[in-house]
Design an enzyme around this catalytic site. Structure first.
Site, PDB file in Angstrom:
ATOM      1  N   ILE A  42       1.061 -18.429  39.163  1.00  0.00           N
ATOM      2  CA  ILE A  42      -0.393 -18.527  39.001  1.00  0.00           C
ATOM      3  C   ILE A  42      -0.953 -18.598  40.417  1.00  0.00           C
ATOM      4  CG2 ILE A  42       0.001 -20.966  38.351  1.00  0.00           C
ATOM      5  CD1 ILE A  42      -2.757 -21.028  37.097  1.00  0.00           C
ATOM      6  N   SER A  43      -1.861 -17.700  40.744  1.00  0.00           N
ATOM      7  CA  SER A  43      -2.294 -17.546  42.141  1.00  0.00           C
ATOM      8  C   SER A  43      -2.984 -18.803  42.670  1.00  0.00           C
ATOM      9  CB  SER A  43      -3.270 -16.367  42.255  1.00  0.00           C
ATOM     10  OG  SER A  43      -2.755 -15.232  41.611  1.00  0.00           O
ATOM     11  N   GLN A  44      -2.927 -18.957  43.999  1.00  0.00           N
ATOM     12  CA  GLN A  44      -3.618 -20.050  44.695  1.00  0.00           C
ATOM     13  C   GLN A  44      -5.119 -19.981  44.375  1.00  0.00           C
ATOM     14  OE1 GLN A  44      -3.908 -19.165  48.845  1.00  0.00           O
ATOM     15  NE2 GLN A  44      -4.009 -21.295  49.471  1.00  0.00           N
TER      16      GLN A  44
END
Ligand code: SAH
Length: 220
Positions: free
Chosen positions: A64-66
């Site tokens: 899950i992206s930053q």
């Protein structure tokens, strides 16, 4: 303080410290990031890290992206309230949930059926109704609902996927990390009356885009 209140406080701190302080200026994007409970999208073992300043693990080695990259991508996509948006690489569904608060309709396509199923469940838990979850190779886009006002890609590509460019409306924006010499650069392609414009923004780190216009297994 309840868990929900504690989550709200940490979310607000994330918006101020990780987003506004680093230059995210679009108030609509900041408000949307301040409203989506990220803890619903991270694996149970990582809920306590939901608002950390980093990507977090999902199943099958995906991430899950930053938060900053989610906000920056959406800011660069300049999404408006009437827009139809395609997200390639739905993953947890978090970025789609943020997009859903800013535009009319989101088509989120994910290669791995198991991730698509958990994204669908998380989106339902927070009552998001304008995201359509699709399973398939998003490097080819989703022609049935094209053209799009914006397309965002959450995995890094070896080059510009031709189908995604084809599926942009006039004035449509494609935001995609493109890897060159080992470094991913957030790249924006816009379709204008005079053809395509292309601008490069910050460096970033994404999982590889697979599929027809992505990387082969032995390339990454
Ligand atoms: N936006 C996501 C980030 C997920 S990471 C989030 O907010 O959680 C990128 C995702 O892209 C992974 O889940 C991976 O399975 C998916 N992916 C990689 N190649 C793909 C392709 N060709 N089509 C659709 N999804 C793809």
């Amino acid at each position: 303080m309840s868990d929900a209140q504690a989550g709200e406080l940490r979310r607000h701190q994330m918006v101020e410290r990780q987003l506004r302080a680093r230059g995210i200026r679009d108030e609509r994007v900041l408000a949307a990031m301040d409203s989506v409970p990220r803890e619903e999208f991270v694996p149970p073992s990582h809920v306590f890290r939901a608002y950390d300043d980093c990507a977090l693990p999902l199943a099958h080695g995906q991430t899950i992206s930053q938060p900053y990259m989610v906000a920056r991508t959406i800011e660069l996509a300049r999404v408006g309230p009437d827009d139809i948006v395609l997200e390639v690489g739905l993953g947890s569904g978090y970025q789609a949930a943020v997009l859903a608060r800013l535009c009319a309709r989101v088509f989120g396509i994910e290669l791995l059926p198991e991730l698509a199923a958990s994204a669908r469940a998380a989106l339902a838990r927070i009552s998001t109704q304008n995201v359509e979850v699709l399973v398939g190779d998003g490097s080819l886009g989703h022609a049935d609902a094209a053209p799009y006002d914006a397309i965002v890609v959450a995995a890094s590509a070896p080059g510009l996927p031709p189908s995604l460019v084809d599926q942009l409306k006039l004035h449509g924006r494609l935001v995609i990390p493109i890897r060159n010499a080992g470094v991913d650069k957030l790249t924006v392609v816009e379709r204008t009356q005079h053809g395509l414009t292309r601008t490069e923004h910050e460096s970033c780190v994404y999982v590889p885009l697979r599929g027809a216009a992505g990387w082969a297994d032995d390339e990454v």
